[in-house]
Motif scaffolding. Structure first.
Motif, PDB file in Angstrom:
ATOM      1  N   SER A   1       0.832  -1.202   0.000  1.00  0.00           N
ATOM      2  CA  SER A   1       0.000   0.000   0.000  1.00  0.00           C
ATOM      3  C   SER A   1       0.863   1.247   0.000  1.00  0.00           C
ATOM      4  O   SER A   1       1.948   1.280   0.587  1.00  0.00           O
ATOM      5  CB  SER A   1      -0.914   0.022   1.236  1.00  0.00           C
ATOM      6  N   ALA A   2       0.344   2.290  -0.634  1.00  0.00           N
ATOM      7  CA  ALA A   2       1.056   3.571  -0.663  1.00  0.00           C
ATOM      8  C   ALA A   2       0.823   4.375   0.595  1.00  0.00           C
ATOM      9  O   ALA A   2       1.654   5.203   0.965  1.00  0.00           O
ATOM     10  CB  ALA A   2       0.614   4.385  -1.883  1.00  0.00           C
ATOM     11  N   LEU A   3      -0.305   4.160   1.265  1.00  0.00           N
ATOM     12  CA  LEU A   3      -0.647   4.928   2.458  1.00  0.00           C
ATOM     13  C   LEU A   3      -0.965   3.955   3.587  1.00  0.00           C
ATOM     14  O   LEU A   3      -1.845   3.102   3.453  1.00  0.00           O
ATOM     15  CB  LEU A   3      -1.849   5.833   2.189  1.00  0.00           C
ATOM     16  N   VAL A   4      -0.249   4.088   4.691  1.00  0.00           N
ATOM     17  CA  VAL A   4      -0.429   3.198   5.844  1.00  0.00           C
ATOM     18  C   VAL A   4      -0.372   4.047   7.104  1.00  0.00           C
ATOM     19  O   VAL A   4       0.466   4.950   7.221  1.00  0.00           O
ATOM     20  CB  VAL A   4       0.668   2.112   5.898  1.00  0.00           C
ATOM     21  N   THR A   5      -1.261   3.765   8.054  1.00  0.00           N
ATOM     22  CA  THR A   5      -1.166   4.391   9.370  1.00  0.00           C
ATOM     23  C   THR A   5      -0.639   3.375  10.374  1.00  0.00           C
ATOM     24  O   THR A   5      -0.885   2.175  10.250  1.00  0.00           O
ATOM     25  CB  THR A   5      -2.528   4.924   9.851  1.00  0.00           C
ATOM     26  N   HIS A   6       0.074   3.886  11.356  1.00  0.00           N
ATOM     27  CA  HIS A   6       0.670   3.039  12.390  1.00  0.00           C
ATOM     28  C   HIS A   6       0.436   3.704  13.733  1.00  0.00           C
ATOM     29  O   HIS A   6       0.706   4.901  13.897  1.00  0.00           O
ATOM     30  CB  HIS A   6       2.172   2.871  12.123  1.00  0.00           C
ATOM     31  N   THR A   7      -0.085   2.967  14.692  1.00  0.00           N
ATOM     32  CA  THR A   7      -0.383   3.528  16.001  1.00  0.00           C
ATOM     33  C   THR A   7       0.348   2.758  17.086  1.00  0.00           C
ATOM     34  O   THR A   7       0.530   1.540  16.987  1.00  0.00           O
ATOM     35  CB  THR A   7      -1.895   3.497  16.285  1.00  0.00           C
ATOM     36  N   GLY A   8       0.736   3.474  18.123  1.00  0.00           N
ATOM     37  CA  GLY A   8       1.409   2.846  19.245  1.00  0.00           C
ATOM     38  C   GLY A   8       1.995   3.894  20.166  1.00  0.00           C
ATOM     39  O   GLY A   8       1.992   5.093  19.857  1.00  0.00           O
ATOM     40  N   GLY A   9       2.501   3.452  21.306  1.00  0.00           N
ATOM     41  CA  GLY A   9       3.082   4.345  22.288  1.00  0.00           C
ATOM     42  C   GLY A   9       4.545   4.625  22.020  1.00  0.00           C
ATOM     43  O   GLY A   9       5.052   4.432  20.902  1.00  0.00           O
ATOM     44  N   GLU A  10       5.226   5.064  23.073  1.00  0.00           N
ATOM     45  CA  GLU A  10       6.621   5.463  22.917  1.00  0.00           C
ATOM     46  C   GLU A  10       7.493   4.292  22.484  1.00  0.00           C
ATOM     47  O   GLU A  10       8.364   4.436  21.616  1.00  0.00           O
ATOM     48  CB  GLU A  10       7.126   6.046  24.237  1.00  0.00           C
ATOM     49  N   ALA A  11       7.296   3.110  23.067  1.00  0.00           N
ATOM     50  CA  ALA A  11       8.122   1.957  22.714  1.00  0.00           C
ATOM     51  C   ALA A  11       7.894   1.516  21.273  1.00  0.00           C
ATOM     52  O   ALA A  11       8.781   0.921  20.653  1.00  0.00           O
ATOM     53  CB  ALA A  11       7.840   0.797  23.666  1.00  0.00           C
ATOM     54  N   ALA A  12       6.719   1.809  20.733  1.00  0.00           N
ATOM     55  CA  ALA A  12       6.397   1.384  19.369  1.00  0.00           C
ATOM     56  C   ALA A  12       7.132   2.191  18.310  1.00  0.00           C
ATOM     57  O   ALA A  12       7.076   1.843  17.124  1.00  0.00           O
ATOM     58  CB  ALA A  12       4.888   1.489  19.137  1.00  0.00           C
TER      59      ALA A  12
END
Length: 712
Positions: free
Chosen positions: A345-356
């Protein structure tokens, strides 16, 4: 207007004695009238240039932030012309100051007025006294007083010039609170509160002359349910008004996201390229290979230039097999999932905290290992250094400001876009719609864009909620990290993220909660922690500890805390504009951008500062007014940064400012230690449990829902 977020239904209630159903009907009728007028009015064509607070790419704006022109630099002009220009400006300033004084307004507004209206500022203010409302810090009551000073009894509340000024002022005030659009009922209520006799006529006039842009949108999900929509009925709609610059920025942003997705072409393995029916026919394959080898270097360079790319950086995209090998080699399961998502994919979101944060860093390294031009962009210099430290080897990283300005990063291709194949933006929740639109305009078709951030943290200082809207729209793959933030602070913050404020075990005093009876005691305890307790008990020097509080004013705001900290840590007369050598300060060159520094000394040329990375800068006297002492910050000023020790101060009057989002962000600023000086009583757990985030009215989610379905 209050300093709190607007948009709550109760703030737009009818005035006493007004029939609420009649009021609702009147607003509905007005919305229909505005819609018709909006359809009739012409609309600017072409993609919008990112405006407002966004940083323009290098070469597109002058040093002062204005538009680029063909005019020669000032230093190259003849001395006589420069003298004439300086005298013309001085004359404009004098004339403007005279008009301001005649109307009873502060004359120190003259430079801002000349900057806004040009050398004819005095004539503009005389012709339209309410235009003073566009200047910083001016409120409607000030503008009304200025108009009365110039016009006398003729300055009535129904003056058309007053109406023309009030509508955009209300929209600008909403933008300061994070809204990129405002529901028409709220604007009408605001005009009512300001005593405008005919709000409907004012709104229609604002639409006709382009001061506001109207939009009608269908409501979906929870919004539709709260509006009384039924599955069998037509979906409910709302009419919103937006400033032109914000409306065009959100549309440009949505267009850019869709463009990346629709022009993306994933790489193909060599075996797949040769996997046609004639793949085993060497006689058919050889002529094509010979033809490619026989092409001249000049022809290849011409072809690359025709495609808008530099011949030196053209290369084949890695295929699925190469991407899968990189995914398998990733250091964690979440990093593996992220690499696989970006492969397709050309567009991806990624979520997570500081360690991520280690996961997008691993992605940049993996993409670079595949031969792609991959870069990471962070909000702060500290974030940039953190990325470099997390990488298991060299990694290409710059701050977002450096990337867009060209002071660092991959540079630009011949078509003006950033010369890269993969861009990973960390701290994505901090991008407002105008800056995000600028970023998307800088990316070539088909570039892979990864937007990474912690959805629980505070949104951007500027209008919009870009990252949250993109997540909610579900128009692209999203990878949620499974890597938790470890330790007592991580455990505490994770609980806050789901609405729970629970005590945590902290055997090494990683988390300490102290109560205080009022703001005065909270200040005393916070300064004691900063100057004595934390350095002595934990070995964290005072210069590595930050004080955090909801606001600048009040009994325990940044002003009081900084004054107390200076008195203990660096007392002095403030002989350089209120500062002394050794003072901690923060430099805010733009809204939402804060740079900590230390004062070295000062002289007639200004204050000389040293930043954490060792760089130095002199701040001219004219710009020194934006500096503030930096022992204590608001949490909004602290976003994108962490300190070894953090002390969060919650005075008794903090309740209105507290939300789960604010507490989550504040408590996560400490790396090794967090102290909370708590005088807010039940307001703290109540905010965590019941108030997720202040509402923001935006259009991006609706635009994406309408335009991005086919791209994903």
């Amino acid at each position: 207007m209050s300093d709190t977020e607007n948009g709550a239904p109760e703030e737009t209630s009818a005035a006493p004695g007004t029939d609420v159903p009649d009021k609702a009907a009147a607003v509905a009728a007005l919305a229909e009238a505005i819609r018709v007028v909006g359809q009739q009015s012409s609309r600017p064509a072409g993609p919008p240039a990112p405006g407002g607070t966004a940083q323009a790419p290098a070469g597109e704006a002058g040093a002062a932030g204005g538009p680029a022109t063909a005019e020669a630099p000032a230093a190259a002009r003849p001395a006589q012309l420069r003298a004439e220009t300086d005298e013309q400006r001085a004359q404009a300033l004098r004339a403007t100051a005279e008009v301001l004084a005649a109307g009873g307004a502060p004359t120190d507004l003259a430079p801002a007025a000349v900057a806004a209206f040009g050398d004819a500022a005095a004539e503009e203010l005389r012709a339209d006294p309410w235009s003073v409302l566009t200047l910083p810090g001016v409120r409607p009551e000030h503008a009304d007083g200025f108009a009365r000073g110039l016009l006398g009894p003729a300055a009535g509340p129904g003056d058309p010039r007053r109406a023309q000024a009030l509508v955009p002022w209300l929209l600008e005030q909403s933008a300061l609170r994070g809204h990129s659009a405002v529901e028409i009922g709220e604007v009408t209520a605001g005009l009512d509160r300001l005593g405008l006799p005919d709000p409907a006529a004012a709104l229609q006039s604002a639409v006709v002359d382009g001061r506001a842009m109207p939009f009608q949108e269908e409501l979906t999900g929870p919004e539709a349910h709260s509006a009384g929509g039924d599955e069998d009925d037509e979906p409910p709609t709302r009419t919103v008004l937006a400033l032109e610059r914000l409306a065009l920025a959100e549309e440009s942003l949505a267009d850019g996201l869709v463009r990346l997705m629709s022009t993306f072409v994933p790489g193909v393995d060599e075996a797949e390229e040769d996997g046609d029916d004639n793949s085993g026919d060497d006689d058919d394959a050889e002529p094509a290979a010979e033809g490619a080898e026989g092409a001249s270097a000049e022809d290849a360079a011409a072809d690359a230039a025709e495609d808008g790319l530099d011949a030196a950086v053209t290369h084949a995209a890695p295929g699925p097999t190469a991407w899968e090998a990189a995914a398998v080699a990733a250091p964690s399961s979440s990093a593996t999932a992220l690499v696989r998502a970006v492969a397709e994919s050309a567009l991806v979101t990624h979520t997570g905290g500081e360690a991520a944060r280690a996961e997008p860093v691993a992605l940049v390294r993996a993409a670079a290992g595949l031969g792609l031009r991959a870069w990471a962009a962070t909000w702060t210099e500290q974030g940039r250094d953190t990325v470099a430290a997390l990488a298991d080897g060299p990694v290409s990283v710059a701050t977002l400001a450096e990337l867009l300005s060209g002071t660092a990063g991959p540079g630009r291709s011949s078509d003006g876009t950033l010369a890269l194949d993969v861009l990973v933006v960390l701290d994505a929740p901090l991008l407002d719609v105008e800056l995000a639109a600028t970023l998307l305009e800088s990316l070539a078709d088909g570039t892979r864009l990864v937007l990474s951030g912690d959805p629980g943290q505070l949104w951007s200082a500027g209008p919009g909620r870009f990252f949250a809207d993109l997540l909610a729209a579900r128009v692209c793959p999203s990878v949620a990290s499974r890597t938790p933030d470890f330790g007592p602070i991580g455990e505490l913050v994770s609980g806050i993220g789901i609405g729970e404020l629970q005590p945590v075990e902290a055997p090494d005093k990683e988390v300490v909660i102290l109560t205080a009876k009022d703001g005065g005691e909270a200040v005393h305890r916070a300064i004691q922690l900063l100057t004595d307790s934390i350095p002595r008990a934990l070995g964290i020097p005072a210069e590595q500890v930050v004080l955090l509080t909801p606001g600048h004013g009040g009994a325990a705001g940044t002003r009081v805390l900084n004054a107390a900290a200076k008195a203990r840590l660096n007392p002095g007369p403030g002989r350089f504009g209120g500062f002394d050598p050794g003072d901690r300060v923060v430099d805010s060159p733009a809204p939402g951008v804060v740079r900590p520094a230390r004062v070295l000394d000062g002289d007639a040329n200004g204050l000389h500062l040293e930043y954490p990375d060792g760089s130095r800068r002199s701040v001219p006297p004219a710009e020194a007014g934006r500096l503030r002492h930096g022992w204590a910050l608001t949490v909004h000023q602290a976003v994108g940064r962490r300190w070894p020790g953090a002390v969060v101060v919650l005075p008794e009057d903090a309740g209105a400012a507290l939300t789960r989002q604010w507490v989550y962000t504040a408590f996560g600023r400490g790396e090794r230690h967090l102290s909370v000086v708590h005088a807010a009583g039940p307001a703290l757990p109540q905010a965590v449990a019941e108030r997720p985030a202040p509402p923001r009215t935006t259009r991006l989610r609706a635009i994406l829902a309408e335009n991005a379905a086919q791209a994903y």
